[in-house]
Design a protein around this motif. Sequence first.
Motif, PDB file in Angstrom:
ATOM      1  N   THR A  91      24.565 -21.995 -24.399  1.00 34.25           N
ATOM      2  CA  THR A  91      23.445 -22.792 -23.924  1.00 34.25           C
ATOM      3  C   THR A  91      22.113 -22.061 -24.114  1.00 34.25           C
ATOM      4  N   ASN A  92      22.106 -20.761 -23.814  1.00 35.45           N
ATOM      5  CA  ASN A  92      20.852 -20.003 -23.863  1.00 35.45           C
ATOM      6  C   ASN A  92      20.928 -18.813 -24.787  1.00 35.45           C
ATOM      7  N   LEU A  93      19.729 -18.378 -25.174  1.00 38.78           N
ATOM      8  CA  LEU A  93      19.593 -17.113 -25.885  1.00 38.78           C
ATOM      9  C   LEU A  93      18.810 -16.214 -24.940  1.00 38.78           C
ATOM     10  N   ARG A  94      19.337 -15.034 -24.696  1.00 41.34           N
ATOM     11  CA  ARG A  94      18.684 -14.150 -23.740  1.00 41.34           C
ATOM     12  C   ARG A  94      18.355 -12.826 -24.416  1.00 41.34           C
ATOM     13  N   VAL A  95      17.144 -12.366 -24.234  1.00 47.74           N
ATOM     14  CA  VAL A  95      16.770 -11.047 -24.744  1.00 47.74           C
ATOM     15  C   VAL A  95      16.416 -10.191 -23.523  1.00 47.74           C
ATOM     16  N   CYS A  96      17.019  -9.012 -23.414  1.00 47.00           N
ATOM     17  CA  CYS A  96      16.766  -8.158 -22.235  1.00 47.00           C
ATOM     18  C   CYS A  96      16.437  -6.739 -22.657  1.00 47.00           C
ATOM     19  N   LYS A  97      15.494  -6.176 -21.932  1.00 48.01           N
ATOM     20  CA  LYS A  97      15.306  -4.728 -22.020  1.00 48.01           C
ATOM     21  C   LYS A  97      16.024  -4.166 -20.800  1.00 48.01           C
ATOM     22  N   VAL A  98      17.043  -3.347 -21.052  1.00 50.71           N
ATOM     23  CA  VAL A  98      17.843  -2.839 -19.934  1.00 50.71           C
ATOM     24  C   VAL A  98      17.682  -1.328 -19.849  1.00 50.71           C
ATOM     25  N   THR A  99      17.313  -0.836 -18.674  1.00 51.62           N
ATOM     26  CA  THR A  99      17.290   0.616 -18.472  1.00 51.62           C
ATOM     27  C   THR A  99      18.400   0.974 -17.499  1.00 51.62           C
ATOM     28  N   LEU A 100      19.307   1.824 -17.974  1.00 51.70           N
ATOM     29  CA  LEU A 100      20.428   2.258 -17.123  1.00 51.70           C
ATOM     30  C   LEU A 100      20.047   3.556 -16.430  1.00 51.70           C
ATOM     31  N   HIS A 101      20.279   3.612 -15.121  1.00 50.44           N
ATOM     32  CA  HIS A 101      19.909   4.823 -14.367  1.00 50.44           C
ATOM     33  C   HIS A 101      21.091   5.744 -14.124  1.00 50.44           C
ATOM     34  N   GLY A 102      22.301   5.303 -14.455  1.00 54.75           N
ATOM     35  CA  GLY A 102      23.479   6.135 -14.201  1.00 54.75           C
ATOM     36  C   GLY A 102      23.577   6.471 -12.727  1.00 54.75           C
ATOM     37  N   ASN A 103      23.922   7.721 -12.442  1.00 57.46           N
ATOM     38  CA  ASN A 103      24.061   8.109 -11.026  1.00 57.46           C
ATOM     39  C   ASN A 103      22.738   8.520 -10.400  1.00 57.46           C
ATOM     40  N   GLU A 104      21.678   8.503 -11.218  1.00 58.97           N
ATOM     41  CA  GLU A 104      20.391   8.932 -10.675  1.00 58.97           C
ATOM     42  C   GLU A 104      19.599   7.766 -10.099  1.00 58.97           C
ATOM     43  N   THR A 105      20.221   7.009  -9.247  1.00 55.13           N
ATOM     44  CA  THR A 105      19.519   5.868  -8.662  1.00 55.13           C
ATOM     45  C   THR A 105      18.640   6.352  -7.519  1.00 55.13           C
ATOM     46  N   ASP A 106      17.695   5.514  -7.181  1.00 54.37           N
ATOM     47  CA  ASP A 106      16.835   5.807  -6.045  1.00 54.37           C
ATOM     48  C   ASP A 106      17.704   5.760  -4.780  1.00 54.37           C
ATOM     49  N   PRO A 107      17.740   6.833  -3.943  1.00 52.44           N
ATOM     50  CA  PRO A 107      18.611   6.812  -2.753  1.00 52.44           C
ATOM     51  C   PRO A 107      18.331   5.617  -1.839  1.00 52.44           C
ATOM     52  N   ALA A 108      17.098   5.124  -1.896  1.00 49.17           N
ATOM     53  CA  ALA A 108      16.774   3.962  -1.040  1.00 49.17           C
ATOM     54  C   ALA A 108      17.464   2.696  -1.534  1.00 49.17           C
ATOM     55  N   THR A 109      17.694   2.615  -2.843  1.00 45.69           N
ATOM     56  CA  THR A 109      18.373   1.424  -3.401  1.00 45.69           C
ATOM     57  C   THR A 109      19.524   1.873  -4.308  1.00 45.69           C
ATOM     58  N   PRO A 110      20.546   2.498  -3.727  1.00 47.33           N
ATOM     59  CA  PRO A 110      21.625   3.048  -4.560  1.00 47.33           C
ATOM     60  C   PRO A 110      22.399   1.975  -5.312  1.00 47.33           C
ATOM     61  N   GLU A 111      22.296   0.737  -4.842  1.00 45.29           N
ATOM     62  CA  GLU A 111      23.057  -0.311  -5.523  1.00 45.29           C
ATOM     63  C   GLU A 111      22.392  -0.720  -6.848  1.00 45.29           C
ATOM     64  N   LYS A 112      21.153  -0.297  -7.039  1.00 49.98           N
ATOM     65  CA  LYS A 112      20.446  -0.689  -8.264  1.00 49.98           C
ATOM     66  C   LYS A 112      20.626   0.367  -9.335  1.00 49.98           C
ATOM     67  N   LYS A 113      21.604   0.173 -10.169  1.00 47.86           N
ATOM     68  CA  LYS A 113      21.894   1.185 -11.187  1.00 47.86           C
ATOM     69  C   LYS A 113      21.208   0.874 -12.510  1.00 47.86           C
ATOM     70  N   TYR A 114      20.447  -0.190 -12.508  1.00 46.75           N
ATOM     71  CA  TYR A 114      19.755  -0.543 -13.756  1.00 46.75           C
ATOM     72  C   TYR A 114      18.492  -1.340 -13.445  1.00 46.75           C
ATOM     73  N   THR A 115      17.585  -1.356 -14.436  1.00 49.36           N
ATOM     74  CA  THR A 115      16.398  -2.209 -14.326  1.00 49.36           C
ATOM     75  C   THR A 115      16.443  -3.139 -15.526  1.00 49.36           C
ATOM     76  N   LEU A 116      16.063  -4.364 -15.275  1.00 51.61           N
ATOM     77  CA  LEU A 116      16.218  -5.367 -16.323  1.00 51.61           C
ATOM     78  C   LEU A 116      14.946  -6.198 -16.469  1.00 51.61           C
ATOM     79  N   ASP A 117      14.527  -6.388 -17.684  1.00 49.58           N
ATOM     80  CA  ASP A 117      13.369  -7.242 -17.952  1.00 49.58           C
ATOM     81  C   ASP A 117      13.823  -8.243 -19.009  1.00 49.58           C
TER      82      ASP A 117
END
Length: 462
Positions: A91-117
């Motif tokens: 249905t869709n075409l999606r283009v994403c810039k994905v930054t993976l943080h691995g285990n170095e996530t912000d301790p305040a948001t440990p569940e966020k292991k990536y940033t996506l645009d």
Amino acid sequence: MVNKDSPWRQRSEIHAIAEFSPELELEMERLDKEFWIPGQKLKEIVKRFIEELDEGLQENNKNIPMNISWVHSLPTGNEKGTYLTLDLGGTNLRVCKVTLHGNETDPATPEKKYTLDQEQYRVPQELKSGSAEQLWTYIAEKLQTFLQEKGLDKEYSKDKPMPLGFTFSYPATQDKIDHAVLQTWTKGFDIKGVEGQDAAAQLREKIKEKGLPLEIVCVINDTVGAMIASAYNDHATIVGAIFGTGCNAAYMASLPSIKKLSSSDPRLRPQDPNANTNKNGEGEKMAINCEYGAFDNARRVLPITKYDEEIDKESPRPGEQAFEKLSAGLYLGEVFRLVFIDLADRGFLFANQDTKGLRKPYILDTGFLSQIEDDESPNAINTRNLFRDTLDLSLSDQEVEVSRRVAELVAFKKRWARALGEVLEWGERKEGEDPIIITSAEDGSGVGCAIIAAIEMERRGR
Ligand code: BGC
């Protein structure tokens, strides 16, 4: 007249707001017989399903192809870096810039292991039956716009290209991870000049022609992406499944179980050190993209209604994707529409109304069905509005009732967990105690694809 003892009324979870005429009551019974699958039949289907999965592991060119993905391991969870991903779904075409943080996530948001645009574009209908040239030109243009809008064209160059992961959600034969020969289009696509060709090579050519600073490093299926994205957060993940426009699943198979792949195949070397191997070679793995939408193309066990027959006949690839056409998102709205046309044509519904709106193929999507199923508004006003706005039809109480019942029969939202329990014989359990935990892989294809690109870049570096 309501016959409370009829099997369909006992099975239905709907609280009736209107009574059916005796003729309509009989008609509902007929539909129930066509669509209801008794537990015994489910088991027969599952048995054949397992046989077909196994056949696909034994030999090439079987009905369920069990495609080898060259993804050897689940992620460690510490993959990092920035990647571009491209996802061509049904249905869709999606283009994403994905930054993976691995285990170095912000301790305040440990569940966020990536940033996506990301940007999403609806694939134009005419493209789905156009030419390969039109498809890749369209995709390359979207990639170019994305690179420009996010300033990535300044950050990367032809000499230092941005790694691109391509989620190509169609059955493909892969000789290596950045190669994918399309076996057949699915999900209503009918683009000339791609089947039998390497989709990655075709896109690579276009990228070169446009001078984009990109390098395709992996081509993956969305199910593999969903599995890898889930495993990035939770290593216990074993299967990635998609219930979307199409349906399919991937899982990590042990190498010895893939009989069609010889253990001396040179493509299996060099070993991936992440691949959890012991010295006997046991424990080596490979992600298998099952492509189970093709299950029972020979129509040995699946219960096919006359509505399913019609969908298949009108599709660009009759006889293919038998199971997908019975159950995936692209088709459920169409099954519902065909049932309604049948009932209208036989005088059960919409007397003295123009049903022109209902006659447009694929006008109804699964959202339409779930809105009916979820409608708790007084006097079902939401369902009435939905029919009015989408199909220009106004519903009597009896017609509201029919729409709720047909939605309940066709879609499986509330009942599929129960069916799973029946097939696997879980017995009675409290909510949350099922032996299989189903989680949703948010952004699965983008993030999973970026992780696989990261693993591949690391392997190349070594
Ligand atoms: C495709 C699969 C895909 C699934 C879900 C099917 O039509 O053949 O490759 O995983 O849809 O998107």
